[in-house]
Write a protein that holds these residues in place. Structure first.
Motif, PDB file in Angstrom:
ATOM      1  N   VAL A 326       0.862  -1.182   0.000  1.00 10.21           N
ATOM      2  CA  VAL A 326       0.000   0.000   0.000  1.00 10.21           C
ATOM      3  C   VAL A 326       0.891   1.223   0.000  1.00 10.21           C
ATOM      4  O   VAL A 326       1.944   1.230   0.670  1.00 10.21           O
ATOM      5  CB  VAL A 326      -0.917   0.012   1.248  1.00 10.21           C
ATOM      6  CG1 VAL A 326      -1.594   1.368   1.417  1.00 10.21           C
ATOM      7  CG2 VAL A 326      -1.958  -1.085   1.144  1.00 10.21           C
ATOM      8  N   GLU A 327       0.525   2.238  -0.753  1.00  7.36           N
ATOM      9  CA  GLU A 327       1.324   3.459  -0.782  1.00  7.36           C
ATOM     10  C   GLU A 327       0.451   4.686  -0.567  1.00  7.36           C
ATOM     11  O   GLU A 327      -0.769   4.645  -0.769  1.00  7.36           O
ATOM     12  CB  GLU A 327       2.076   3.593  -2.111  1.00  7.36           C
ATOM     13  CG  GLU A 327       1.184   3.851  -3.314  1.00  7.36           C
ATOM     14  CD  GLU A 327       1.987   4.067  -4.593  1.00  7.36           C
ATOM     15  OE1 GLU A 327       3.216   3.841  -4.578  1.00  7.36           O
ATOM     16  OE2 GLU A 327       1.377   4.454  -5.600  1.00  7.36           O
ATOM     17  N   THR A 328       1.070   5.770  -0.143  1.00  4.81           N
ATOM     18  CA  THR A 328       0.388   7.059   0.009  1.00  4.81           C
ATOM     19  C   THR A 328       1.144   8.186  -0.684  1.00  4.81           C
ATOM     20  O   THR A 328       0.566   9.230  -0.964  1.00  4.81           O
ATOM     21  CB  THR A 328       0.237   7.424   1.501  1.00  4.81           C
ATOM     22  OG1 THR A 328       1.535   7.462   2.107  1.00  4.81           O
ATOM     23  CG2 THR A 328      -0.644   6.422   2.217  1.00  4.81           C
ATOM     24  N   LYS A 329       2.417   7.972  -0.988  1.00  4.82           N
ATOM     25  CA  LYS A 329       3.239   9.073  -1.485  1.00  4.82           C
ATOM     26  C   LYS A 329       3.103   9.296  -2.986  1.00  4.82           C
ATOM     27  O   LYS A 329       3.051  10.428  -3.453  1.00  4.82           O
ATOM     28  CB  LYS A 329       4.705   8.819  -1.117  1.00  4.82           C
ATOM     29  CG  LYS A 329       4.979   8.897   0.383  1.00  4.82           C
ATOM     30  CD  LYS A 329       6.448   8.711   0.694  1.00  4.82           C
ATOM     31  CE  LYS A 329       6.702   8.801   2.196  1.00  4.82           C
ATOM     32  NZ  LYS A 329       8.134   8.616   2.534  1.00  4.82           N
ATOM     33  N   THR A 330       3.097   8.235  -3.774  1.00 10.37           N
ATOM     34  CA  THR A 330       2.966   8.380  -5.222  1.00 10.37           C
ATOM     35  C   THR A 330       1.490   8.508  -5.540  1.00 10.37           C
ATOM     36  O   THR A 330       0.747   7.536  -5.489  1.00 10.37           O
ATOM     37  CB  THR A 330       3.570   7.179  -5.953  1.00 10.37           C
ATOM     38  OG1 THR A 330       4.918   7.031  -5.541  1.00 10.37           O
ATOM     39  CG2 THR A 330       3.500   7.377  -7.453  1.00 10.37           C
ATOM     40  N   THR A 331       1.057   9.717  -5.860  1.00 14.67           N
ATOM     41  CA  THR A 331      -0.374   9.964  -5.951  1.00 14.67           C
ATOM     42  C   THR A 331      -0.737  10.745  -7.211  1.00 14.67           C
ATOM     43  O   THR A 331      -0.033  11.656  -7.621  1.00 14.67           O
ATOM     44  CB  THR A 331      -0.868  10.765  -4.740  1.00 14.67           C
ATOM     45  OG1 THR A 331      -0.120  11.974  -4.650  1.00 14.67           O
ATOM     46  CG2 THR A 331      -0.706   9.980  -3.461  1.00 14.67           C
ATOM     47  N   THR A 332      -1.855  10.355  -7.805  1.00 18.86           N
ATOM     48  CA  THR A 332      -2.446  11.109  -8.905  1.00 18.86           C
ATOM     49  C   THR A 332      -3.941  11.185  -8.646  1.00 18.86           C
ATOM     50  O   THR A 332      -4.651  10.177  -8.740  1.00 18.86           O
ATOM     51  CB  THR A 332      -2.189  10.436 -10.261  1.00 18.86           C
ATOM     52  OG1 THR A 332      -0.788  10.307 -10.466  1.00 18.86           O
ATOM     53  CG2 THR A 332      -2.787  11.272 -11.394  1.00 18.86           C
ATOM     54  N   VAL A 333      -4.389  12.373  -8.287  1.00 13.24           N
ATOM     55  CA  VAL A 333      -5.812  12.591  -8.039  1.00 13.24           C
ATOM     56  C   VAL A 333      -6.375  13.420  -9.187  1.00 13.24           C
ATOM     57  O   VAL A 333      -5.932  14.540  -9.429  1.00 13.24           O
ATOM     58  CB  VAL A 333      -6.051  13.314  -6.696  1.00 13.24           C
ATOM     59  CG1 VAL A 333      -7.538  13.604  -6.506  1.00 13.24           C
ATOM     60  CG2 VAL A 333      -5.522  12.470  -5.542  1.00 13.24           C
TER      61      VAL A 333
END
Length: 352
Positions: A326-333
């Motif tokens: 699970v990740e939170t840092k690499t993000t594209t919203v």
């Protein structure tokens, strides 16, 4: 007429009422008439506004359906259905259509259980179906997904605008339809498993398939102390490589958002391919079916659902988390502006 298509009513004459006749009766009884008033929309206006033009699959307005030859499935809550519904409609409890079974690769839809539920509604694979809810929300899309996953051969449509756009005959009360045998033919290409995703981590939205998280951005980002975080999840964030497009952006009030805008959202802003594979997932297996349906309606050729959802992925045993990161840092919203609802009372559900 198919067996069980006529439904019982608490008062027989009520079943033949239409929204147009109710409006006329109210005016004739001395209730403040709106005829000729500027800005007033009649039931016919609402129905016409819900009509869908262009090359968009599934979604149809009230004036584009065939009430005499199609079975209507009402995905609203039972109390709403009993109060009033499309004449002849059958109530489909959406919670009955979320059944899953465990495999070595992860959770998948339970085809046998789902087929039993459709058979209990008196459906067979060749039945032409129109599904509606309070809006075109995810309660409706889950029903459509189940039908398509089980290999339904009849036409499957969604009533754009939901029940509030309906201006045809209505009924009240309820009666169980005559049961049938639903012969399922599961379309395995419509779903992927936890292990299928694990084997492709690192390739999503790059050289590999598209992966779309349909949850609110706060859940996708794992934002600390956000009310959008699900307490039962052992971990928060998203599957590595996923982009976030909150599913409510598909809906404008009770209707499908403008199709051209949606095409730009997914195929331009989100960078998804119409011909390549796209996987959608959410916390569970109801909300993501809406994005699954919308992408198919817009012409995407290979869209599938991770039915286990983030709830399965986030809660694997601790000693297996390396395979399911699970990740939170690499993000594209991808920003969306839609909203589900339509104002007013009637017990509207956020999922429609």
């Amino acid at each position: 007429m198919r067996g069980g298509d006529r439904n019982s009513t608490d008062a027989g004459d009520e079943a033949a009422l239409t929204r147009r006749s109710l409006l006329a009766a109210a005016a004739g009884a001395g209730v403040a008439s709106t005829a000729g008033c500027s800005g007033v929309r009649t039931p016919a206006d609402v129905a016409e506004a819900a009509s869908i033009g262009g090359n968009v699959a599934y979604f149809r307005g009230p004036d584009q359906v065939r009430p005499d030859s199609e079975v209507f499935l009402d995905a609203r809550r039972r109390e709403q259905f009993r109060t009033e519904h499309v004449y002849g409609a059958r109530h489909v409890p959406v919670d009955d259509l979320t059944a899953r079974t465990e495999t070595d690769a992860g959770l998948v839809p339970d085809a046998d259980a789902l087929a039993d539920r459709l058979g209990a509604l008196g459906l067979t694979r060749d039945t032409d179906v129109v599904v509606y809810g309070s809006s075109v929300g995810s309660r409706v899309s889950r029903v459509v997904f189940v039908l398509e996953y089980l290999g339904h051969e009849g036409d499957v449509s969604v009533l754009n605008g939901g029940y509030e756009a309906w201006n045809g005959r209505v009924g009240v009360g309820s009666r169980s339809p005559r049961g049938a045998t639903y012969e399922a033919s599961p379309q395995e290409e419509f779903v992927v498993t936890r292990d299928w995703i694990a084997e492709r981590v690192g390739s999503f939205n790059a050289d590999g398939p598209g992966l779309v998280d349909v949850r609110p951005p706060e859940a996708y980002l794992g934002a600390r102390k956000s009310p959008e975080l699900v307490a039962s999840n052992d971990r928060h964030g998203h599957i590595p490589g996923a982009i976030d497009v909150h599913w409510t952006g598909n809906v404008d009030g009770r209707m499908l958002a403008e199709p051209g805008t949606l095409a730009g959202l997914y195929f331009n802003n989100a960078g998804l391919s119409q011909s390549g594979r796209t996987v959608v997932y959410g916390q569970g297996n109801v909300n993501p079916t809406h994005t699954w349906l919308v992408l198919r309606a817009l012409g995407a050729e290979d869209v599938c659902l991770y039915d286990g959802g983030f709830a399965e992925w986030a809660n694997v045993p601790e000693d297996r988390r390396g395979r399911y990161p699970v990740e939170t840092k690499t993000t594209t919203v991808v920003e969306t502006s839609g909203s589900v609802g339509g104002g007013g009372g009637g017990g509207f559900s956020c999922t429609g």
